[in-house]
Write a protein that holds these residues in place. Structure first.
Motif, PDB file in Angstrom:
ATOM      1  N   ASN A   1       1.231   3.964  -2.935  1.00  0.00           N
ATOM      2  CA  ASN A   1       0.975   5.371  -2.620  1.00  0.00           C
ATOM      3  C   ASN A   1       2.078   6.268  -3.182  1.00  0.00           C
ATOM      4  OD1 ASN A   1      -0.515   7.429  -1.332  1.00  0.00           O
ATOM      5  ND2 ASN A   1       0.779   7.334   0.488  1.00  0.00           N
ATOM      6  N   ILE A   2       3.342   5.823  -3.006  1.00  0.00           N
ATOM      7  CA  ILE A   2       4.473   6.616  -3.505  1.00  0.00           C
ATOM      8  C   ILE A   2       4.494   6.619  -5.031  1.00  0.00           C
ATOM      9  CG2 ILE A   2       6.991   6.851  -3.538  1.00  0.00           C
ATOM     10  CD1 ILE A   2       7.023   5.639  -0.732  1.00  0.00           C
TER      11      ILE A   2
ATOM     12  N   LEU B   1       9.187  13.383   3.917  1.00  0.00           N
ATOM     13  CA  LEU B   1       8.972  11.989   3.528  1.00  0.00           C
ATOM     14  C   LEU B   1       9.859  11.038   4.337  1.00  0.00           C
ATOM     15  CD1 LEU B   1       7.246  10.465   1.457  1.00  0.00           C
ATOM     16  CD2 LEU B   1       9.132  10.632  -0.149  1.00  0.00           C
ATOM     17  N   LEU B   2      11.078  11.507   4.633  1.00  0.00           N
ATOM     18  CA  LEU B   2      12.015  10.637   5.358  1.00  0.00           C
ATOM     19  C   LEU B   2      11.656  10.483   6.836  1.00  0.00           C
ATOM     20  CD1 LEU B   2      15.412  11.839   3.801  1.00  0.00           C
ATOM     21  CD2 LEU B   2      14.242   9.678   3.376  1.00  0.00           C
TER      22      LEU B   2
ATOM     23  N   PHE C   1       0.424   6.878   5.033  1.00  0.00           N
ATOM     24  CA  PHE C   1       1.595   6.265   5.670  1.00  0.00           C
ATOM     25  C   PHE C   1       1.366   5.966   7.154  1.00  0.00           C
ATOM     26  CE2 PHE C   1       3.801   8.897   2.302  1.00  0.00           C
ATOM     27  CZ  PHE C   1       4.054   7.807   1.474  1.00  0.00           C
ATOM     28  N   TYR C   2       0.316   6.547   7.713  1.00  0.00           N
ATOM     29  CA  TYR C   2       0.128   6.434   9.166  1.00  0.00           C
ATOM     30  C   TYR C   2      -0.935   5.425   9.563  1.00  0.00           C
ATOM     31  CZ  TYR C   2       3.224  10.413   9.680  1.00  0.00           C
ATOM     32  OH  TYR C   2       4.324  11.233   9.637  1.00  0.00           O
TER      33      TYR C   2
ATOM     34  N   ASN D   1       2.417  19.452  -7.912  1.00  0.00           N
ATOM     35  CA  ASN D   1       1.388  19.027  -8.861  1.00  0.00           C
ATOM     36  C   ASN D   1       0.234  18.260  -8.211  1.00  0.00           C
ATOM     37  OD1 ASN D   1       2.409  20.093 -11.341  1.00  0.00           O
ATOM     38  ND2 ASN D   1       4.086  18.651 -11.113  1.00  0.00           N
TER      39      ASN D   1
ATOM     40  N   LYS E   1       1.892   8.910  -6.343  1.00  0.00           N
ATOM     41  CA  LYS E   1       2.311  10.322  -6.182  1.00  0.00           C
ATOM     42  C   LYS E   1       3.347  10.697  -7.249  1.00  0.00           C
ATOM     43  CE  LYS E   1       5.703  11.644  -4.015  1.00  0.00           C
ATOM     44  NZ  LYS E   1       7.065  12.085  -4.456  1.00  0.00           N
TER      45      LYS E   1
ATOM     46  N   LEU F   1      16.244  12.384  11.133  1.00  0.00           N
ATOM     47  CA  LEU F   1      16.812  12.715   9.816  1.00  0.00           C
ATOM     48  C   LEU F   1      18.337  12.682   9.843  1.00  0.00           C
ATOM     49  CD1 LEU F   1      14.590  15.658   8.590  1.00  0.00           C
ATOM     50  CD2 LEU F   1      14.857  13.461   7.487  1.00  0.00           C
TER      51      LEU F   1
ATOM     52  N   LYS G   1       1.710  11.225 -10.538  1.00  0.00           N
ATOM     53  CA  LYS G   1       1.010  12.528 -10.586  1.00  0.00           C
ATOM     54  C   LYS G   1       1.996  13.671 -10.746  1.00  0.00           C
ATOM     55  CE  LYS G   1      -3.156  11.389  -7.979  1.00  0.00           C
ATOM     56  NZ  LYS G   1      -3.831  11.479  -6.681  1.00  0.00           N
ATOM     57  N   GLU G   2       3.152  13.517 -10.096  1.00  0.00           N
ATOM     58  CA  GLU G   2       4.155  14.582 -10.174  1.00  0.00           C
ATOM     59  C   GLU G   2       4.875  14.602 -11.518  1.00  0.00           C
ATOM     60  OE1 GLU G   2       3.690  17.015  -7.578  1.00  0.00           O
ATOM     61  OE2 GLU G   2       5.872  16.952  -7.496  1.00  0.00           O
TER      62      GLU G   2
ATOM     63  N   PHE H   1      -2.130  11.606   0.649  1.00  0.00           N
ATOM     64  CA  PHE H   1      -0.847  10.914   0.402  1.00  0.00           C
ATOM     65  C   PHE H   1      -0.105  10.692   1.723  1.00  0.00           C
ATOM     66  CE2 PHE H   1       3.787  11.706  -0.329  1.00  0.00           C
ATOM     67  CZ  PHE H   1       4.092  10.499  -0.932  1.00  0.00           C
TER      68      PHE H   1
ATOM     69  N   ARG I   1       9.674   7.182  14.502  1.00  0.00           N
ATOM     70  CA  ARG I   1       8.907   7.921  13.477  1.00  0.00           C
ATOM     71  C   ARG I   1       7.397   7.763  13.651  1.00  0.00           C
ATOM     72  NH1 ARG I   1      13.039   5.564   9.415  1.00  0.00           N
ATOM     73  NH2 ARG I   1      14.729   7.047   9.735  1.00  0.00           N
TER      74      ARG I   1
ATOM     75  N   VAL J   1       8.431  10.007   7.832  1.00  0.00           N
ATOM     76  CA  VAL J   1       7.182   9.239   7.994  1.00  0.00           C
ATOM     77  C   VAL J   1       7.543   7.786   8.300  1.00  0.00           C
ATOM     78  CG1 VAL J   1       5.797  10.757   6.529  1.00  0.00           C
ATOM     79  CG2 VAL J   1       6.907   8.775   5.513  1.00  0.00           C
ATOM     80  N   PRO J   2       6.655   7.081   9.017  1.00  0.00           N
ATOM     81  CA  PRO J   2       7.015   5.721   9.473  1.00  0.00           C
ATOM     82  C   PRO J   2       6.937   4.667   8.370  1.00  0.00           C
ATOM     83  CG  PRO J   2       4.820   6.316  10.231  1.00  0.00           C
ATOM     84  CD  PRO J   2       5.344   7.507   9.535  1.00  0.00           C
ATOM     85  N   ILE J   3       7.831   4.785   7.409  1.00  0.00           N
ATOM     86  CA  ILE J   3       7.917   3.760   6.361  1.00  0.00           C
ATOM     87  C   ILE J   3       9.382   3.430   6.115  1.00  0.00           C
ATOM     88  CG2 ILE J   3       5.790   4.316   5.125  1.00  0.00           C
ATOM     89  CD1 ILE J   3       7.518   5.931   3.140  1.00  0.00           C
ATOM     90  N   LYS J   4       9.628   2.252   5.537  1.00  0.00           N
ATOM     91  CA  LYS J   4      10.993   1.844   5.245  1.00  0.00           C
ATOM     92  C   LYS J   4      11.565   2.739   4.143  1.00  0.00           C
ATOM     93  CE  LYS J   4      11.174  -1.917   7.852  1.00  0.00           C
ATOM     94  NZ  LYS J   4      12.028  -1.898   9.045  1.00  0.00           N
ATOM     95  N   ARG J   5      12.827   3.116   4.326  1.00  0.00           N
ATOM     96  CA  ARG J   5      13.460   3.990   3.322  1.00  0.00           C
ATOM     97  C   ARG J   5      13.546   3.302   1.960  1.00  0.00           C
ATOM     98  NH1 ARG J   5      16.548   8.040   6.188  1.00  0.00           N
ATOM     99  NH2 ARG J   5      15.132   8.688   7.823  1.00  0.00           N
TER     100      ARG J   5
ATOM    101  N   ARG K   1       0.839  -1.196   0.000  1.00  0.00           N
ATOM    102  CA  ARG K   1       0.000   0.000   0.000  1.00  0.00           C
ATOM    103  C   ARG K   1       0.882   1.258   0.000  1.00  0.00           C
ATOM    104  NH1 ARG K   1      -5.255   1.465   2.453  1.00  0.00           N
ATOM    105  NH2 ARG K   1      -5.008   3.390   3.625  1.00  0.00           N
ATOM    106  N   VAL K   2       1.965   1.182   0.804  1.00  0.00           N
ATOM    107  CA  VAL K   2       2.895   2.312   0.887  1.00  0.00           C
ATOM    108  C   VAL K   2       3.570   2.550  -0.463  1.00  0.00           C
ATOM    109  CG1 VAL K   2       5.140   2.966   1.876  1.00  0.00           C
ATOM    110  CG2 VAL K   2       3.339   2.120   3.363  1.00  0.00           C
TER     111      VAL K   2
END
Lengths: 429, 240
Positions: free
Chosen positions: A6-7, A231-232, B104-105, B91, A10, B53, A13-14, B100, B76, A234-238, A2-3
């Motif tokens: 989501n990326i 983004l770095l 993540f949460y 965008n 995004k 970070l 879209k970008e 978005f 985190r 948020v609680p997700i794996k890098r 899901r993560v």
């Protein structure tokens, strides 16, 4: 998953913005339009050519001449008058060619005197197709000459073959590729191959460079806008961030590749087989060699392109780590551009088979070489080279992705910088 | 007592430059803690280390008992970080951006939608939330980003110069939102070189200069201790 989705969403879209799409779609549109125009022009060239004919002799000989022309698919429009009047008539009819058969043609032929036939060409453009039509008409006049010579020979030596006297020794040419042999000559073969292949490296180059610039700009902008910092945290794996960014850019590059290859097939198909024939080149049995790029060949090329794009994206991700912003990200991609350009120029102008060992090692070591080498390798059946190259590309991409993921897991992603020129002083914030 | 954030002997070197020279502070749960100092004093470096970070050169940081260096993924989950001068994806629409980030949460769509709804409310951008971020003014973008940082209901919100570069009205709006958030019992660590703002928002402050904390305490307490009218005067007095 899901993560990652989501990326990727995004990133799509970008990346898929109007500003990004317009240049690509324009290039594809140009290919389609040029392909369509070439098909139309090809139909005109390979179909009948219209010629205004002024027969001032009106004998069986001159009528025989016009019959030969008709047999060669030349549509004749009879006309009379001086050259000015003939030009006026031809222009009114939209015909570019005028042939004036002079009075006394039959008499001169009988007396074995050379006859001059005036040929007027109304030039309306300097296009390749205009020149091709000229070649076609010259071939027709050659046939007329052959017919007159044959008639003369028949009259002088009844029952003998004119051709045998003219060419006592003839050559029969064959071309051999792999285990296939076909009638034809290397010159014709080169024309066919070149007409199919000349565009492929250009498009490969464009896609590789553009996809690299996309990911570089994406990472550069993330750093510049500080969206990466958010983004770095948020609680997700890098590694998900690295994969997501690459997958997003990869999907965009894949979509573009598929569209480009479709446009390319349409474009090359518009004159691949017919241009040499239209230009009066006898293709002989070259088709039997089965050297043309098939759908399977293009699919193989597509796989190679995708792997090359993956290599480019992963390597660019590594390089872009050192960028401060979007502008410097573009600069960090310069070494990669060189790695792409080198095999591009080499495969375009040289033969790898006859290159020195050092050059061979260099070209084989560059992962981007393999899509450029694929079309030739397919034609000569060197599938071992293709699959080994593709395996190497996959390993190279995996290694770069692993390193990139490790860098993203450290604070080097924020602190690593390349200093161009004078070393800048670090500042605490 | 478990601190919301505990910083011990923190140092950070950038090449040959020492950005942090051993700072320590504790933040109690539900407290608004402000780091005050001039530009280049080490505020952002501290906040970046707390937010996982950057890695410290030495020292430890724990958030609700979780060591941010040893267990950054766990940390985190407790933190939300708002970088100084951060932007959003140009965008995407404001709403897409909130969605978005919310994804993540939580794995639950209803929970995510509730977060986004709260974010929309906090951002207070009306219909403009559906417009692309690139059309936003700086104030609108900052409101969106603060909403993003707070909508996830972090146990510790780390806000770096939350009103930097904003006009008076937008600054007041941001401050009100931070106050409202803190009133719900959540913890805030913020930095600013605007000492009056920090005085308004914070329960306690640390004055930082050249990577060292030179004074800590509640604003009122510090003003009384040094006989000053505001924190600016305190800072000027202490830094000498």
């Amino acid at each position: 998953m899901r993560v990652l989705a989501n990326i990727v969403l995004k990133e799509l879209k970008e990346l898929l913005t109007v500003q990004m799409l317009v240049p690509f779609l324009s290039a594809m549109l140009i290919l389609f339009v040029v392909g369509r125009v070439m098909r139309g022009e090809r139909a005109k060239v390979t179909g009948s050519t219209s010629v205004v004919v002024a027969d001032r002799d009106q004998t069986d000989e001159s009528r025989g001449m016009t019959e030969v022309m008709r047999a060669e698919h030349v549509a004749l429009v009879a006309a009379e008058g001086d050259s000015v009047a003939l030009l006026k008539q031809a222009k009114a009819l939209g015909i570019d060619w005028i042939i004036v058969i002079p009075a006394g043609l039959a008499e001169s032929v009988a007396a074995m005197r050379p006859v001059t036939v005036d040929v007027y060409n109304i030039v309306t453009s300097f296009s390749v197709m205009q020149a091709v039509r000229g070649f076609a008409l010259k071939n027709v006049l050659q046939k007329v000459n052959e017919r007159i010579a044959a008639n003369r020979f028949e009259r002088a030596y009844p029952g003998s073959a004119a051709g045998a006297a003219k060419e006592a020794v003839r050559s029969r040419e064959f071309v051999a590729i792999r285990d296939r042999v076909a009638p034809g000559n290397a010159d014709s073969l080169m024309k066919v191959v070149f007409s199919q292949l000349f565009l492929i490296p250009v498009i490969l180059l464009m896609i590789l460079i553009y996809s690299s610039q996309m990911i570089a700009a994406s990472i550069g902008q993330e750093k510049e806008n500080k969206t990466l910092e958010t983004l770095l945290t948020v609680p997700i794996k890098r590694v998900s961030i690295v994969f997501g960014k690459m997958l997003g850019a990869g999907v965009v590059a894949l979509i573009i590749s598929v569209l480009f290859i479709g446009a390319m097939i349409y474009y090359t198909g518009s004159f691949a087989q017919d241009m040499p024939r239209a230009a009066g080149t006898d293709l002989g049995g070259i088709g039997q060699l089965d050297i043309g790029l098939t759908v399977q060949s293009f699919l193989l090329l597509g796989v190679g392109l995708f792997l090359a794009v993956l290599c480019a994206l992963s390597l660019t991700t590594l390089l872009a780590v050192f960028a401060d912003d979007a502008k410097s990200a573009q600069m960090t991609v310069t070494p990669l551009m060189m790695l792409v350009m080198l095999p591009y120029f080499f495969t375009m102008f040289f033969d790898l088979g006859s290159a020195s060992m050092g050059v061979k090692v260099l070209i084989y070591a560059i992962p981007f070489s393999y899509p450029f080498l694929t079309p030739n390798a397919v034609m000569f059946g060197h599938y071992g080279l293709i699959f080994a190259g593709y395996g190497y590309m996959a390993l190279f991409a995996a290694a770069c992705i692993t390193i990139a993921a490790r860098i993203f897991s450290t604070d080097r992603i924020l602190t690593a910088k390349l200093h161009w020129g004078r070393k800048r002083k670090m500042k605490a914030e | 007592m478990e601190f919301a954030c505990s910083v011990r002997d923190l140092t950070r070197d950038y090449g040959g430059l020492r950005a942090l020279a051993g700072i320590s502070f504790d933040i109690k749960p539900g407290e608004v803690f402000g780091l005050i100092g001039p530009n280049g004093s080490g505020k952002t470096t501290t906040l970046r280390i707390v937010s996982t970070l950057l890695r410290p050169s030495s020292g430890t940081v724990s958030v609700f008992g979780v060591n941010v260096v040893e267990k950054p993924d766990d940390a985190r989950r407790l933190i939300s970080y708002l970088p100084e001068d951060a932007g959003a994806y140009k965008n995407l629409s404001g709403l897409d951006y909130l969605r978005f980030m919310a994804t993540f949460y939580t794995q639950d769509n209803r929970d995510r939608d509730a977060m986004v709804e709260q974010g929309k409310e906090m951002a207070d951008l009306g219909e403009r939330i559906r417009h692309r971020v690139k059309t936003y003014s700086k104030g609108m973008a900052r409101k969106l980003l603060l909403a993003r940082a707070l909508m996830t209901r972090p146990r510790l919100a780390v806000l770096d110069e939350p009103t930097s570069g904003l006009d008076v009205a937008n600054s007041m709006g941001i401050r009100t939102r931070v106050k409202d958030f803190a009133a719900k019992g959540l913890t805030v660590l913020l930095s600013s070189h605007n000492m009056l703002e920090v005085e308004f928002l914070s329960d306690r402050v640390a004055l930082i200069k050249q990577g060292k904390i030179i004074e800590t305490g509640a604003p009122e307490e510090l003003k009384q201790k040094h006989g000053c009218r505001n924190l600016e005067e305190v800072f000027l007095k202490v830094e000498k």
